[in-house]
Motif scaffolding. Sequence first.
Motif, PDB file in Angstrom:
ATOM      1  N   ALA A 164     -16.633  -9.692  -4.622  1.00  0.00           N
ATOM      2  CA  ALA A 164     -17.281 -10.268  -3.443  1.00  0.00           C
ATOM      3  C   ALA A 164     -16.963  -9.514  -2.162  1.00  0.00           C
ATOM      4  O   ALA A 164     -17.557  -9.784  -1.125  1.00  0.00           O
ATOM      5  CB  ALA A 164     -16.856 -11.731  -3.299  1.00  0.00           C
ATOM      6  N   SER A 165     -16.019  -8.566  -2.214  1.00  0.00           N
ATOM      7  CA  SER A 165     -15.628  -7.842  -1.003  1.00  0.00           C
ATOM      8  C   SER A 165     -15.367  -6.381  -1.323  1.00  0.00           C
ATOM      9  O   SER A 165     -14.851  -6.038  -2.392  1.00  0.00           O
ATOM     10  CB  SER A 165     -14.368  -8.462  -0.387  1.00  0.00           C
ATOM     11  N   ASN A 166     -15.729  -5.526  -0.380  1.00  0.00           N
ATOM     12  CA  ASN A 166     -15.494  -4.094  -0.505  1.00  0.00           C
ATOM     13  C   ASN A 166     -14.358  -3.631   0.405  1.00  0.00           C
ATOM     14  O   ASN A 166     -14.128  -2.431   0.534  1.00  0.00           O
ATOM     15  CB  ASN A 166     -16.780  -3.334  -0.151  1.00  0.00           C
ATOM     16  N   ALA A 167     -13.674  -4.571   1.044  1.00  0.00           N
ATOM     17  CA  ALA A 167     -12.565  -4.251   1.941  1.00  0.00           C
ATOM     18  C   ALA A 167     -11.264  -4.292   1.149  1.00  0.00           C
ATOM     19  O   ALA A 167     -10.787  -5.365   0.771  1.00  0.00           O
ATOM     20  CB  ALA A 167     -12.512  -5.238   3.103  1.00  0.00           C
ATOM     21  N   VAL A 168     -10.674  -3.118   0.893  1.00  0.00           N
ATOM     22  CA  VAL A 168      -9.470  -3.026   0.067  1.00  0.00           C
ATOM     23  C   VAL A 168      -8.240  -3.010   0.962  1.00  0.00           C
ATOM     24  O   VAL A 168      -8.104  -2.148   1.831  1.00  0.00           O
ATOM     25  CB  VAL A 168      -9.509  -1.767  -0.819  1.00  0.00           C
ATOM     26  N   ARG A 169      -7.340  -3.951   0.731  1.00  0.00           N
ATOM     27  CA  ARG A 169      -6.118  -4.048   1.521  1.00  0.00           C
ATOM     28  C   ARG A 169      -4.863  -3.635   0.764  1.00  0.00           C
ATOM     29  O   ARG A 169      -3.833  -3.371   1.375  1.00  0.00           O
ATOM     30  CB  ARG A 169      -5.944  -5.484   2.036  1.00  0.00           C
ATOM     31  N   ALA A 170      -4.915  -3.586  -0.570  1.00  0.00           N
ATOM     32  CA  ALA A 170      -3.715  -3.271  -1.353  1.00  0.00           C
ATOM     33  C   ALA A 170      -4.104  -2.640  -2.675  1.00  0.00           C
ATOM     34  O   ALA A 170      -5.105  -3.023  -3.288  1.00  0.00           O
ATOM     35  CB  ALA A 170      -2.896  -4.539  -1.600  1.00  0.00           C
ATOM     36  N   VAL A 171      -3.294  -1.655  -3.114  1.00  0.00           N
ATOM     37  CA  VAL A 171      -3.469  -1.006  -4.413  1.00  0.00           C
ATOM     38  C   VAL A 171      -2.100  -0.909  -5.074  1.00  0.00           C
ATOM     39  O   VAL A 171      -1.130  -0.494  -4.446  1.00  0.00           O
ATOM     40  CB  VAL A 171      -4.073   0.411  -4.273  1.00  0.00           C
ATOM     41  N   HIS A 172      -2.025  -1.273  -6.349  1.00  0.00           N
ATOM     42  CA  HIS A 172      -0.744  -1.228  -7.063  1.00  0.00           C
ATOM     43  C   HIS A 172      -0.996  -0.992  -8.549  1.00  0.00           C
ATOM     44  O   HIS A 172      -1.894  -1.596  -9.131  1.00  0.00           O
ATOM     45  CB  HIS A 172       0.017  -2.544  -6.877  1.00  0.00           C
ATOM     46  N   GLN A 173      -0.204  -0.115  -9.134  1.00  0.00           N
ATOM     47  CA  GLN A 173      -0.268   0.105 -10.577  1.00  0.00           C
ATOM     48  C   GLN A 173       0.977  -0.467 -11.226  1.00  0.00           C
ATOM     49  O   GLN A 173       2.101  -0.049 -10.923  1.00  0.00           O
ATOM     50  CB  GLN A 173      -0.392   1.594 -10.910  1.00  0.00           C
ATOM     51  N   GLN A 174       0.775  -1.422 -12.124  1.00  0.00           N
ATOM     52  CA  GLN A 174       1.895  -2.006 -12.841  1.00  0.00           C
ATOM     53  C   GLN A 174       2.429  -1.003 -13.859  1.00  0.00           C
ATOM     54  O   GLN A 174       1.643  -0.351 -14.555  1.00  0.00           O
ATOM     55  CB  GLN A 174       1.447  -3.284 -13.567  1.00  0.00           C
ATOM     56  N   PRO A 175       3.750  -0.839 -13.946  1.00  0.00           N
ATOM     57  CA  PRO A 175       4.302   0.087 -14.938  1.00  0.00           C
ATOM     58  C   PRO A 175       3.805  -0.262 -16.342  1.00  0.00           C
ATOM     59  O   PRO A 175       3.964  -1.386 -16.811  1.00  0.00           O
ATOM     60  CB  PRO A 175       5.817  -0.132 -14.809  1.00  0.00           C
ATOM     61  N   GLY A 176       3.153   0.678 -16.990  1.00  0.00           N
ATOM     62  CA  GLY A 176       2.617   0.430 -18.318  1.00  0.00           C
ATOM     63  C   GLY A 176       1.412  -0.484 -18.335  1.00  0.00           C
ATOM     64  O   GLY A 176       0.953  -0.881 -19.411  1.00  0.00           O
ATOM     65  N   GLY A 177       0.901  -0.831 -17.146  1.00  0.00           N
ATOM     66  CA  GLY A 177      -0.193  -1.784 -17.073  1.00  0.00           C
ATOM     67  C   GLY A 177      -1.338  -1.273 -16.227  1.00  0.00           C
ATOM     68  O   GLY A 177      -1.457  -0.075 -15.953  1.00  0.00           O
ATOM     69  N   PRO A 178      -2.189  -2.193 -15.774  1.00  0.00           N
ATOM     70  CA  PRO A 178      -3.404  -1.790 -15.068  1.00  0.00           C
ATOM     71  C   PRO A 178      -3.166  -1.436 -13.607  1.00  0.00           C
ATOM     72  O   PRO A 178      -2.103  -1.704 -13.036  1.00  0.00           O
ATOM     73  CB  PRO A 178      -4.283  -3.049 -15.171  1.00  0.00           C
ATOM     74  N   LEU A 179      -4.198  -0.840 -13.012  1.00  0.00           N
ATOM     75  CA  LEU A 179      -4.249  -0.629 -11.580  1.00  0.00           C
ATOM     76  C   LEU A 179      -4.892  -1.867 -10.971  1.00  0.00           C
ATOM     77  O   LEU A 179      -6.005  -2.236 -11.333  1.00  0.00           O
ATOM     78  CB  LEU A 179      -5.077   0.615 -11.251  1.00  0.00           C
ATOM     79  N   TRP A 180      -4.166  -2.502 -10.037  1.00  0.00           N
ATOM     80  CA  TRP A 180      -4.643  -3.705  -9.375  1.00  0.00           C
ATOM     81  C   TRP A 180      -5.103  -3.364  -7.960  1.00  0.00           C
ATOM     82  O   TRP A 180      -4.497  -2.533  -7.281  1.00  0.00           O
ATOM     83  CB  TRP A 180      -3.530  -4.751  -9.292  1.00  0.00           C
ATOM     84  N   VAL A 181      -6.139  -4.061  -7.522  1.00  0.00           N
ATOM     85  CA  VAL A 181      -6.676  -3.872  -6.180  1.00  0.00           C
ATOM     86  C   VAL A 181      -6.814  -5.247  -5.528  1.00  0.00           C
ATOM     87  O   VAL A 181      -7.371  -6.172  -6.123  1.00  0.00           O
ATOM     88  CB  VAL A 181      -8.043  -3.164  -6.224  1.00  0.00           C
ATOM     89  N   GLY A 182      -6.288  -5.369  -4.309  1.00  0.00           N
ATOM     90  CA  GLY A 182      -6.402  -6.606  -3.554  1.00  0.00           C
ATOM     91  C   GLY A 182      -7.379  -6.438  -2.413  1.00  0.00           C
ATOM     92  O   GLY A 182      -7.278  -5.479  -1.642  1.00  0.00           O
ATOM     93  N   THR A 183      -8.335  -7.349  -2.309  1.00  0.00           N
ATOM     94  CA  THR A 183      -9.395  -7.213  -1.319  1.00  0.00           C
ATOM     95  C   THR A 183      -9.316  -8.311  -0.264  1.00  0.00           C
ATOM     96  O   THR A 183      -8.615  -9.309  -0.419  1.00  0.00           O
ATOM     97  CB  THR A 183     -10.777  -7.264  -1.984  1.00  0.00           C
ATOM     98  N   ASP A 184     -10.072  -8.093   0.788  1.00  0.00           N
ATOM     99  CA  ASP A 184     -10.143  -9.042   1.893  1.00  0.00           C
ATOM    100  C   ASP A 184     -11.363  -9.939   1.690  1.00  0.00           C
ATOM    101  O   ASP A 184     -12.430  -9.702   2.241  1.00  0.00           O
ATOM    102  CB  ASP A 184     -10.260  -8.277   3.220  1.00  0.00           C
ATOM    103  N   GLY A 185     -11.206 -10.945   0.819  1.00  0.00           N
ATOM    104  CA  GLY A 185     -12.298 -11.882   0.570  1.00  0.00           C
ATOM    105  C   GLY A 185     -12.741 -11.963  -0.866  1.00  0.00           C
ATOM    106  O   GLY A 185     -13.423 -12.919  -1.256  1.00  0.00           O
ATOM    107  N   GLY A 186     -12.346 -10.983  -1.692  1.00  0.00           N
ATOM    108  CA  GLY A 186     -12.740 -10.990  -3.094  1.00  0.00           C
ATOM    109  C   GLY A 186     -11.579 -11.112  -4.056  1.00  0.00           C
ATOM    110  O   GLY A 186     -11.752 -10.933  -5.270  1.00  0.00           O
ATOM    111  N   GLY A 187     -10.386 -11.408  -3.546  1.00  0.00           N
ATOM    112  CA  GLY A 187      -9.231 -11.564  -4.405  1.00  0.00           C
ATOM    113  C   GLY A 187      -8.830 -10.291  -5.119  1.00  0.00           C
ATOM    114  O   GLY A 187      -8.955  -9.186  -4.581  1.00  0.00           O
ATOM    115  N   LEU A 188      -8.368 -10.450  -6.356  1.00  0.00           N
ATOM    116  CA  LEU A 188      -7.870  -9.341  -7.165  1.00  0.00           C
ATOM    117  C   LEU A 188      -8.963  -8.751  -8.050  1.00  0.00           C
ATOM    118  O   LEU A 188      -9.818  -9.463  -8.564  1.00  0.00           O
ATOM    119  CB  LEU A 188      -6.742  -9.820  -8.080  1.00  0.00           C
ATOM    120  N   SER A 189      -8.878  -7.431  -8.243  1.00  0.00           N
ATOM    121  CA  SER A 189      -9.677  -6.749  -9.249  1.00  0.00           C
ATOM    122  C   SER A 189      -8.766  -5.824 -10.042  1.00  0.00           C
ATOM    123  O   SER A 189      -7.716  -5.396  -9.554  1.00  0.00           O
ATOM    124  CB  SER A 189     -10.802  -5.926  -8.613  1.00  0.00           C
TER     125      SER A 189
END
Length: 289
Positions: free
Chosen positions: A127-152
Amino acid sequence: DGLPSNAVYSLTVDARGTAWAGTQAGPAYFENGRFHRQPLAAALDDKRIYTLYGDRAGAIWFAPLGMGLCRLAQGRFSCEQGLPGMRGETVRSMLEDREGNLWIGTTSSGLQRLSQSKLVTVVGTGASNAVRAVHQQPGGPLWVGTDGGGLSRYHEPRLVPADDYNRQLPSQLLRAIISDAQGQLWVAGTEGVTRFSAAGRARNFGLADGLPGTIVFAFAPAREGGMWTGTLQGVARIHGEQVHMLEGTRGDDTRALYQGEDGRLWIGLRSGLRCLSGGVLDHCGTDGL
């Protein structure tokens, strides 16, 4: 003390272990008890540095507004201003992944991936294209936190909304993501902190639990256990089910946190820089800001 401005927005440590601060008036590095400007990066003086990042090869990356993507490495400083997806963008997060790609979160052009000098825009169905945070879990996925669309999550070649996680968040307006040694995922937003277990179950923390503020901007894993949390109203450490306020920061707008190998916690505030070491909160060994 050499800090260009009292307003500190970002902190990083380079491959040599040198601490850097991004401020309202440019970046500076900490050496021999004080901050110094880097003459090679004089073009960044008086530029607001919302984020800076030290990669494994020793480079420091900057993305000041209107200057594209800048890099300081091996005694050279350069900026690429013509990169598509970076024109006029405000960058709030950067991350180097396991393969050495640099991920850049922008406020209107979404997520950018720099790989072998090529910049690619990564799109999704959120729901949002505004990315506020990026994190890669060790051995896991790349997570993206947005301003209005939660986690992807990143599933090549696109971002996929993490609906199972988003349903458990108190707010879809996110600000920071990190994981800990126990495999838990920590998510900060405008309504406090959510800690997800490895199985994806959420525990939400807010004012009623002892957080000094509900708008949370930064995390740092605590060597004492738990997670340091930087909020609009000060710093606290969440450990288990308890929230412990760091007195001396109450009411301070906290934008960045970093705990070094020596145990020193660096705290970037809109009112200056503080350090916690051996239970003592000070101005990082300087004479004051």
